[in-house]
Each structure stands twice: as C-alpha cells, then as structure tokens.
Scaffold this active site. Structure first.
Site, PDB file in Angstrom:
ATOM      1  N   CYS A 132       0.857  -1.197   0.000  1.00 54.69           N
ATOM      2  CA  CYS A 132       0.000   0.000   0.000  1.00 54.69           C
ATOM      3  C   CYS A 132       0.890   1.243   0.000  1.00 54.69           C
ATOM      4  O   CYS A 132       1.722   1.404   0.892  1.00 54.69           O
ATOM      5  CB  CYS A 132      -0.918   0.013   1.223  1.00 54.69           C
ATOM      6  SG  CYS A 132      -1.865   1.553   1.304  1.00 54.69           S
ATOM      7  N   LYS A 167       1.109  -9.816  -1.737  1.00 61.02           N
ATOM      8  CA  LYS A 167       0.754  -8.838  -2.779  1.00 61.02           C
ATOM      9  C   LYS A 167       1.910  -7.864  -2.978  1.00 61.02           C
ATOM     10  O   LYS A 167       2.275  -7.113  -2.075  1.00 61.02           O
ATOM     11  CB  LYS A 167      -0.511  -8.085  -2.397  1.00 61.02           C
ATOM     12  CG  LYS A 167      -0.997  -7.158  -3.499  1.00 61.02           C
ATOM     13  CD  LYS A 167      -2.426  -6.716  -3.267  1.00 61.02           C
ATOM     14  CE  LYS A 167      -2.926  -5.858  -4.416  1.00 61.02           C
ATOM     15  NZ  LYS A 167      -4.321  -5.467  -4.207  1.00 61.02           N
ATOM     16  N   ASN A 194       0.148  -4.146  -7.135  1.00 59.50           N
ATOM     17  CA  ASN A 194      -0.591  -3.096  -6.472  1.00 59.50           C
ATOM     18  C   ASN A 194      -0.395  -1.818  -7.303  1.00 59.50           C
ATOM     19  O   ASN A 194       0.175  -1.870  -8.391  1.00 59.50           O
ATOM     20  CB  ASN A 194      -0.087  -2.932  -5.021  1.00 59.50           C
ATOM     21  CG  ASN A 194      -1.164  -2.301  -4.130  1.00 59.50           C
ATOM     22  OD1 ASN A 194      -1.936  -1.452  -4.574  1.00 59.50           O
ATOM     23  ND2 ASN A 194      -1.215  -2.710  -2.883  1.00 59.50           N
TER      24      ASN A 194
HETATM   25  C1  SIN Z   1      -5.485   2.353   0.341  1.00 65.15           C
HETATM   26  O1  SIN Z   1      -6.374   2.025   1.149  1.00 65.15           O
HETATM   27  O2  SIN Z   1      -4.827   3.383   0.500  1.00 65.15           O
HETATM   28  C2  SIN Z   1      -5.189   1.501  -0.848  1.00 65.15           C
HETATM   29  C3  SIN Z   1      -4.711   0.168  -0.465  1.00 65.15           C
HETATM   30  C4  SIN Z   1      -3.540  -0.311  -1.261  1.00 65.15           C
HETATM   31  O3  SIN Z   1      -3.135   0.312  -2.240  1.00 65.15           O
HETATM   32  O4  SIN Z   1      -2.971  -1.333  -0.897  1.00 65.15           O
END
Ligand code: SIN
Length: 316
Positions: A132, A167, A194
């Site tokens: 993330c 991931k 991602n």
């Molecule tokens: C987010 O909630 O900021 C996105 C999640 C992600 O990109 O893993």
C-alpha cells in the site's frame, strides 16, 4: 455445467474460477452481490484489514486520470474484529471464496492479524498487503525492502495454516527479486501488481490534489506495466501468480493468463462496469472453446512457453 475447467489451486485450496476481485475495489462483496451473481467469481479479496479500525487519510482521496484513477484512501477499514463479527458471516453466504487482505504497521501486527483469522473457517486464504503506497508505517515501506518481505512472509506463515498470497508492489527496480524473496520465505502465491505511485496538481489552487499528496495509480493506464511484470515473475516463480492491473475486458484477462498468471483479479473496472467480471468469465470460456483448450490453466504462460519452445527448435 461449464465445458471448460476454470479452476485453479493455491496450496490446498481449490478456487472454482480464475476470475477474482481485487482488494479495495469490492468492499466485502455485499453491495456488489445486489447487482451481480458473485457466486460465479473465484473469490473476493476483502478491503485491506488492520488490527484496529482505521479512518484512512484526510482530504481528497480519489482522482480520475486519463485511463486511470489515483487513490490515497489510507486503508480505511473497520478492523479485523469487526470484520469477523459484522461482515464475514454475510460475506460467507455469497457462495464464493473470501480472501482476507491483511495489513500491518509492524511485523508483529502482521503476525497478530494472521493469528486472529486462523480459526475463521470462512476465510479461504490470506492476501498480505506489503504494497500500500498510502500509509506511513508498513505497506509499501515493507514491500520495497527484500529483507522485510522475507520477514513479513515468515511471520504470517508461522501464524496461519491458510494459503498465504503476498501482494507485491510495482514500485521497485526488479519485481522478480521480491517475488522470489516471498517464495523462498514460504509464500504459497504472489499477487501483482498493487498501484503505481503517482500524483496530480490542481493548477488553480497550485497544490497537489490528493490530501496525502501522492497516491496509487490503477486502471487501464497501468496494464502494460502490470502485464510485463507478470510475464517476468511467472517465468521464475514456482508458486501460482495472480495477475492484476488495469484488466478491463476479456482480451486483457486472456493476455494476463498467456503472460503467466494462474488467476486474475479485477479492480478499478468494478467501479465503472460492475458486471465485467462475469463478462470476462464468459469471454475466457469462449476463447478456450474457440481455440480447443479444455482448461483455463492450459493458457497459462503460453506467451513465453511458446517462445522458449520456438527458440529451442531453432537451435536444434
Ligand atoms: C489504500 O487504502 O490506501 C489503498 C490500499 C492499497 O493500495 O494497498
């Protein structure tokens, strides 16, 4: 009854279809179940869960770009306890596999998340978010450090018997190294990609649009990058690869399978065309029938397997 076998397996879990939905784009599946028959999906990856509830980032969090979308949500979610009590019982009735996507801001938190979900029989697998771009601790900071990828994978594996999918972040120089680090540390599969880090500037305010300044780019704009990474990773990986990144129609999905993905996840397209996952399942079925394939897995990696085959023939 399908004429083509759409199934694939990760560890000891068999998924009925190679088409799944990506974390953060499908909630817990409950809203989409009012619109489409989600039981036809191979699975749903939940919104990224954390140990405690998270409010996410302040300010603008979504911005549409040409052929894509920037987000800086910051992992807003109800927390793992509320997920188990308030959402999982309903999600389990949807007739598809539930993959819990977990995020931690420390190594210990990843372990605790895995432990907390271990007894949930309705969670088929864990997808570990180390990519993330929108949180200060954990997330991409872990996913862009090979040692941390190993450590996160090890601690999650130590605390679960469920298949573990790592991931991966595309915001690295060589994603193959990161896939291999996850594999050597015990991952049962990798999922990629991602979002790619990006930003936008409001020229009237002369300020970044997103409250968190930078965000993650997804959608059709990232598809060639994602496809290239799946093509590279799958040639080295000895574990299943789940491909995602801008897949928007059956042709895109078939490209990812041919590049080496054993399964695919759909993300940004769910916001625009929520029936597309089912159109893609039908498109893959038709492609297999038209081209004489009995199983979707027979397509996996043909883009490079054929190439290697041709090269071998040329040399001999
Ligand atoms: C987010 O909630 O900021 C996105 C999640 C992600 O990109 O893993």
């Amino acid at each position: 009854m399908n004429k083509v076998d759409h199934s694939f397996t990760i560890g000891n879990v068999k998924f009925n279809n190679t088409v799944l939905t990506a974390s953060g784009t499908y909630g817990f599946g409950l809203e989409f179940a009012k619109i489409i028959d989600v039981s036809r999906l191979g699975g749903i990856a939940t919104k990224g869960l954390s140990l405690e509830p998270k409010k996410g980032n302040p300010g603008e969090r979504i911005y549409e770009t040409p052929a894509g979308m920037l987000n800086s949500i910051g992992l807003e979610n109800p927390g793992v306890d509320s997920f188990k009590k308030d959402y999982l019982p309903e999600a389990a009735k949807l007739g598809t596999k539930i993959i819990a996507n977990i995020s931690g801001s420390s190594l210990e938190e990843y372990g605790l998340m895995a432990e907390s979900l271990e007894s949930e029989k309705d969670v088929a697998a864990l997808e570990v978010n180390i990519s993330c771009p929108n949180v200060k601790a954990g997330g991409m900071a872990f996913g862009t450090d090979l040692k941390m990828v190993e450590k996160v994978t090890e601690i999650v594996k130590k605390n679960t018997t469920k298949p573990v999918i790592i991931k991966l972040s595309p915001n690295v120089t060589n994603i193959v190294d990161f896939a291999q680090a996850a594999q050597y540390s015990g991952a049962d599969a990798v999922s990629l990609i991602n979002t790619l880090m990006g930003m936008a500037i409001d020229i009237n305010k002369r300020k970044p649009v997103l409250g968190n300044v930078m965000g993650g780019l997804s959608g059709p704009a990232v598809k060639p990058v994602a496809l290239r990474m799946v093509y590279q990773v799958s040639q080295k990986a000895k574990i299943p690869v789940i491909g995602m990144g801008g897949i928007s129609n059956p042709r895109d999905a078939i490209e990812f399978l041919l590049a080496g993905a054993n399964a695919i996840m759909l993300g940004t397209i769910n916001f625009r065309e929520p029936q597309m996952p089912l159109d893609i399942i039908e498109g893959i079925e038709k492609y297999c029938l038209d081209n004489g394939f009995n199983s979707v897995q027979d397509l996996v990696g043909l883009a490079w397997k054929e190439e290697k085959h041709v090269k071998t023939n040329r040399c001999t």
